[in-house]
Design an enzyme around this catalytic site. Structure first.
Site, PDB file in Angstrom:
ATOM      1  N   LYS A  13       0.955  -1.241  -0.041  1.00 34.80           N
ATOM      2  CA  LYS A  13      -0.022   0.083   0.021  1.00 34.80           C
ATOM      3  C   LYS A  13       0.921   1.338  -0.053  1.00 34.80           C
ATOM      4  O   LYS A  13       0.592   2.120  -0.733  1.00 34.80           O
ATOM      5  CB  LYS A  13      -0.954  -0.057   1.237  1.00 34.80           C
ATOM      6  CG  LYS A  13      -1.693  -1.252   1.397  1.00 34.80           C
ATOM      7  CD  LYS A  13      -2.506  -1.090   2.486  1.00 34.80           C
ATOM      8  CE  LYS A  13      -2.025  -1.265   3.818  1.00 34.80           C
ATOM      9  NZ  LYS A  13      -1.176  -2.492   3.839  1.00 34.80           N
ATOM     10  N   ARG A  88      -9.438   0.137   8.809  1.00 38.89           N
ATOM     11  CA  ARG A  88      -9.099  -1.243   9.297  1.00 38.89           C
ATOM     12  C   ARG A  88     -10.167  -1.852  10.094  1.00 38.89           C
ATOM     13  O   ARG A  88      -9.929  -3.126  10.358  1.00 38.89           O
ATOM     14  CB  ARG A  88      -7.860  -1.082   9.919  1.00 38.89           C
ATOM     15  CG  ARG A  88      -6.472  -1.032   9.072  1.00 38.89           C
ATOM     16  CD  ARG A  88      -5.306  -1.522  10.076  1.00 38.89           C
ATOM     17  NE  ARG A  88      -3.984  -1.725   9.350  1.00 38.89           N
ATOM     18  CZ  ARG A  88      -3.060  -1.277   9.171  1.00 38.89           C
ATOM     19  NH1 ARG A  88      -3.092   0.091   9.582  1.00 38.89           N
ATOM     20  NH2 ARG A  88      -2.148  -1.353   8.516  1.00 38.89           N
ATOM     21  N   ARG A 127      11.841  -4.681   5.163  1.00 36.09           N
ATOM     22  CA  ARG A 127      11.478  -3.581   4.797  1.00 36.09           C
ATOM     23  C   ARG A 127      12.748  -2.401   5.591  1.00 36.09           C
ATOM     24  O   ARG A 127      12.734  -2.803   6.533  1.00 36.09           O
ATOM     25  CB  ARG A 127      10.012  -3.123   5.130  1.00 36.09           C
ATOM     26  CG  ARG A 127       9.765  -1.641   5.116  1.00 36.09           C
ATOM     27  CD  ARG A 127       8.198  -1.702   4.907  1.00 36.09           C
ATOM     28  NE  ARG A 127       7.514  -1.783   6.019  1.00 36.09           N
ATOM     29  CZ  ARG A 127       6.141  -1.946   6.399  1.00 36.09           C
ATOM     30  NH1 ARG A 127       5.299  -1.551   5.232  1.00 36.09           N
ATOM     31  NH2 ARG A 127       5.710  -2.228   7.553  1.00 36.09           N
ATOM     32  N   ARG A 159      11.429  -0.566  10.776  1.00 36.02           N
ATOM     33  CA  ARG A 159      10.271  -0.355  11.954  1.00 36.02           C
ATOM     34  C   ARG A 159      10.318  -1.338  12.986  1.00 36.02           C
ATOM     35  O   ARG A 159      10.438  -2.775  12.757  1.00 36.02           O
ATOM     36  CB  ARG A 159       8.903  -0.511  11.150  1.00 36.02           C
ATOM     37  CG  ARG A 159       8.493   0.670  10.464  1.00 36.02           C
ATOM     38  CD  ARG A 159       7.502   0.760   9.477  1.00 36.02           C
ATOM     39  NE  ARG A 159       6.208  -0.117  10.091  1.00 36.02           N
ATOM     40  CZ  ARG A 159       5.142   0.120   9.705  1.00 36.02           C
ATOM     41  NH1 ARG A 159       4.817   0.540   8.503  1.00 36.02           N
ATOM     42  NH2 ARG A 159       3.943  -0.641   9.967  1.00 36.02           N
ATOM     43  N   ARG A 170       0.720  -9.057  13.720  1.00 40.16           N
ATOM     44  CA  ARG A 170      -0.211  -8.028  12.976  1.00 40.16           C
ATOM     45  C   ARG A 170      -1.085  -8.793  11.758  1.00 40.16           C
ATOM     46  O   ARG A 170      -2.279  -8.189  11.614  1.00 40.16           O
ATOM     47  CB  ARG A 170       0.942  -6.910  12.351  1.00 40.16           C
ATOM     48  CG  ARG A 170       1.430  -6.000  13.192  1.00 40.16           C
ATOM     49  CD  ARG A 170       2.754  -5.283  12.508  1.00 40.16           C
ATOM     50  NE  ARG A 170       2.503  -4.722  11.528  1.00 40.16           N
ATOM     51  CZ  ARG A 170       3.361  -4.401  10.610  1.00 40.16           C
ATOM     52  NH1 ARG A 170       4.684  -4.818  10.649  1.00 40.16           N
ATOM     53  NH2 ARG A 170       3.262  -3.955   9.576  1.00 40.16           N
TER      54      ARG A 170
END
Ligand code: ADP
Ligand code: AMP
Length: 221
Positions: A13, A88, A127, A159, A170
């Site tokens: 996203k 969400r 990431r 992160r 998650r």
């Protein structure tokens, strides 16, 4: 236009929003980025959000909805918005519809980026993000250049919630809600399924092709 990018964590996203929002002249709003910024600034909202984020849980609706509705009421959102990571939950989607409805406005399309779950763990644990501008890289699939060309003085950061255990939490947290949201927007005839596998530029092209099918009156609104 008012667009939503829907998808599990790691679906791409943010990567796509950075490209598309620019190309379409829309304001990119990421609730995750807003929470991280608030946490970095140690505001009350940020510290509260961080408790949930660090466990891989959703920040409660009463915090998230207020923050997002306030953001989309700002003048720079009038040019159109691309929402990334919001809604969400169904109550978030309903609150968004109600707030836009009060202004005779609506969500024009929801782009559901779908990636098989077995690819998401490695996408997230690999990431890296530019601390300056938020550009998103991946240590294997999209390595950052040795000297960053986006922000020459900035560092790459990883992160805290991209560690394997938190990623798993998650994905568990988001799986059911994401399906429920897909059903919600399908029922409103706004959902577009986008294959999120392959080269990011191919996915951008798929997203643009879907956006082109959105009725012109909505596209001009
Ligand atoms: P989201 O915002 O949905 O959580 P991101 O856009 O941050 O996802 O992407 C998660 C990770 O996957 C990043 O490291 C990004 O570089 C990588 N990524 C994004 N799109 C692709 C793709 N099409 N193929 C492989 N890796 C990708
Ligand atoms: P993201 O950057 O979209 O991956 O979001 C990072 C984290 O921020 C999530 O795991 C949640 O803890 C929190 N968050 C972001 N957006 C929302 C939302 N719409 N509702 C609840 N929590 C959110």
């Amino acid at each position: 236009m008012r667009l939503i990018l829907l998808g599990l964590p790691g679906a791409g996203k943010g990567t796509q929003a950075h490209v598309l929002a620019d190309q379409l002249g829309l304001l990119h709003i990421s609730t995750g980025d807003m929470f991280r910024e608030a946490a970095a600034n140690r505001t009350e909202l940020g510290l509260r959000a961080q408790e949930f984020m660090s466990r891989g849980e959703l920040v409660p609706d009463e915090v998230t909805i207020g923050m997002l509705l306030e953001r989309i009421a700002q003048p720079d959102a009038e040019k159109g918005i691309m929402l990334d990571g919001f809604p969400r939950t169904i109550p978030q989607a309903e609150a968004l519809d109600a707030a836009l409805g009060e202004r005779d406005s609506q969500i024009d399309a929801v782009l559901y980026i779908e990636v098989p779950e077995d690819q998401l763990m490695s996408r997230l644990t690999g990431r890296w993000t530019c601390a300056g501008c938020g550009a998103i890289y991946h240590e294997q699939t999209n390595p950052a250049p040795e000297v960053l060309d986006c922000c020459t003085d900035a560092k790459l950061t990883q992160r805290a919630d991209d560690q394997p255990d938190t990623v798993k939490a998650r994905l568990d947290t988001n799986r059911e809600w994401t399906e429920q949201l897909a059903d919600y927007y399908e029922a409103a005839s706004k959902l577009h399924h986008i294959d999120g596998t392959g080269d990011p530029s191919d996915i951008t092209a798929r997203l643009l092709a879907a956006i082109e099918t959105v009725p012109t009156t909505a596209a001009e609104a």
